[in-house]
Design an enzyme around this catalytic site. Structure first.
Site, PDB file in Angstrom:
ATOM      1  N   ASN A 221     -14.148 -96.219 -24.737  1.00 51.91           N
ATOM      2  CA  ASN A 221     -13.709 -95.004 -24.047  1.00 51.91           C
ATOM      3  C   ASN A 221     -12.295 -94.664 -24.521  1.00 51.91           C
ATOM      4  OD1 ASN A 221     -11.696 -96.360 -22.149  1.00 51.91           O
ATOM      5  ND2 ASN A 221     -13.583 -97.421 -21.553  1.00 51.91           N
ATOM      6  N   PRO A 316     -20.022-107.335 -16.750  1.00 53.71           N
ATOM      7  CA  PRO A 316     -19.608-107.816 -15.429  1.00 53.71           C
ATOM      8  C   PRO A 316     -18.851-106.743 -14.634  1.00 53.71           C
ATOM      9  CG  PRO A 316     -19.080-109.429 -17.130  1.00 53.71           C
ATOM     10  CD  PRO A 316     -19.517-108.197 -17.843  1.00 53.71           C
TER      11      PRO A 316
END
Length: 410
Positions: A221, A316
């Protein structure tokens, strides 16, 4: 919902920059210029020895105001004593470079020039940026004076850096870089010199994670980690012990911050969980990936071998794990970068992730969010407190967040 406007809408801050004698005086030009461009009112004092390195005309031009010297101090051209006027005028005094001579005078309350008289005639915070030869800086007497002066809460010291000095010595004694000095100045202007995070251990995550498909391709990102960097700077300037866990970054880690670089979400998870038990405040500002490629190739995949549909699996959920493991005395702060309606998803994340505070910030507004030096946000907590912070620098946003947290959750 209460609103907080950017400080740029208030009276201009007033900074008195005092230049000592040393080759590092040339760096002060950038400090003065940058402050003026940011809207700060700047006045400058040069000691007699400082004028051997840089002229009053240079600093007068950059500050758009006459620079003061000892010749002005002794002239009866002011309605009130000049050192009294300057001391009362300043919101902050900066001494850069701080020489061993001026350090000794300040330590023992001596006043024999305009600079030292002005400091004694003021009550505002004083920022000290020392610079000198390594042997001079490491002298027992100099270090004793330095430590003694910093016991006075008015004085805020910047660490010296190590490197090649003007005397060709490689060692400690380099003055902090102008950008670092300016950042510290803006912090002190916001806080007024308070150190409300002394004794606190702040754990911060920053930047984006990368989840690799092969050695050259990854899911990522646009996060640069600038917000996390600003949080680390603000916490450090307020006296905290700061650990910064960050992704790929193109900025320098501030002196005094423990920085741990990571790449993937799994690496960030391991480090955050390792440091969680000793933290008082955890700020999860990193933009962690949601998924990763299910399969990883240790060699670059030829273009023809790239899958038409990329199988992925979740990474996670770090903030959820931190919330499950945190102790009652610990505070967990999360971030929610959103487009459109930013409040509804932030409130949902605040509750489902069991956060103490969440920062909802828009990434579809001009000059805000990813990659920008500025931001805007709404802070929310579990007690239905809500604060909207208008567009401002990320450093200022970081200070507003710590103000919000300390006023309600200290």
């Amino acid at each position: 919902m209460s609103n907080l406007q950017s400080s740029s809408e208030n009276r201009n801050n007033r900074v008195l920059v005092c230049v000592g004698g040393g080759i590092a005086a040339y760096k002060v030009c950038e400090v003065v210029s940058t402050l003026f461009k940011s809207g700060v009112e700047v006045r400058v004092i040069l000691t007699r020895s400082a004028q051997e390195f840089i002229t009053p005309l240079t600093l007068a031009t950059l500050s758009r105001h006459p620079a003061y010297t000892d010749n002005d101090f002794w002239q009866p051209t002011h309605s009130r004593p000049l050192h009294i006027e300057l001391g009362e005028w300043a919101d902050l005094i900066v001494i850069a470079p701080l020489t061993a001579n001026t350090l000794a005078k300040l330590t023992y309350g001596m006043a024999d020039n305009l600079l030292t008289n002005t400091v004694l005639a003021s009550t505002c915070p004083v920022l000290l940026a020392p610079a000198m030869n390594t042997d001079m800086w490491e002298q027992l007497t100099v270090q004793r004076n330095w430590q003694q002066l910093l016991t006075d809460s008015r004085y805020h010291g910047m660490s010296t850096a190590s490197g090649l000095l003007a005397c060709d010595r490689i060692g400690a004694g380099r003055m902090a870089e102008p950008a670092e000095i300016v950042t510290r100045i803006h912090s002190l202007l916001h806080t007024g010199g308070k150190r409300d995070l002394v004794g606190k251990r702040i754990l911060i995550s920053a930047g984006g994670t990368r989840e690799y498909l092969d050695p050259v391709r990854f899911i990522g990102n646009p996060s640069t980690g600038k917000m996390g960097l600003a949080l680390a700077q603000a916490a450090l300037h307020r006296g905290a012990n700061v650990t910064l866990v960050h992704g790929i970054a193109n900025w320098d880690v501030p002196l005094g911050v423990q920085a741990i670089p990571v790449i993937s979400a799994e690496e960030m998870q391991q480090v955050m969980l390792e440091y969680l038990p000793n933290a008082d405040v955890i700020v999860m500002s990193a933009a962690v990936a949601d998924v990763k490629p299910k399969d990883y190739s240790t060699e670059k995949l030829p273009k023809r071998s790239l899958p038409q549909a990329l199988p992925v699996e979740p990474v996670p959920d770090i903030v959820a794990q931190l919330a499950q493991l945190k102790q009652p005395h610990q505070l967990l702060i999360g971030f929610a970068a959103q487009t459109g309606d930013i409040i509804t998803p932030a409130k949902e994340k605040l509750q489902t992730k069991k956060l103490d505070v969440i920062v909802a910030n828009p990434i579809d507004q001009p000059d805000s969010g990813f990659g920008s030096n500025n931001n805007q946000a709404i802070f929310l907590d579990g007690q239905n407190h809500q604060l909207e912070v208008a567009h401002c620098s990320k450093l200022e946003m970081a200070h507003h967040l710590f103000d919000f947290v300390m006023s309600r959750h200290a």
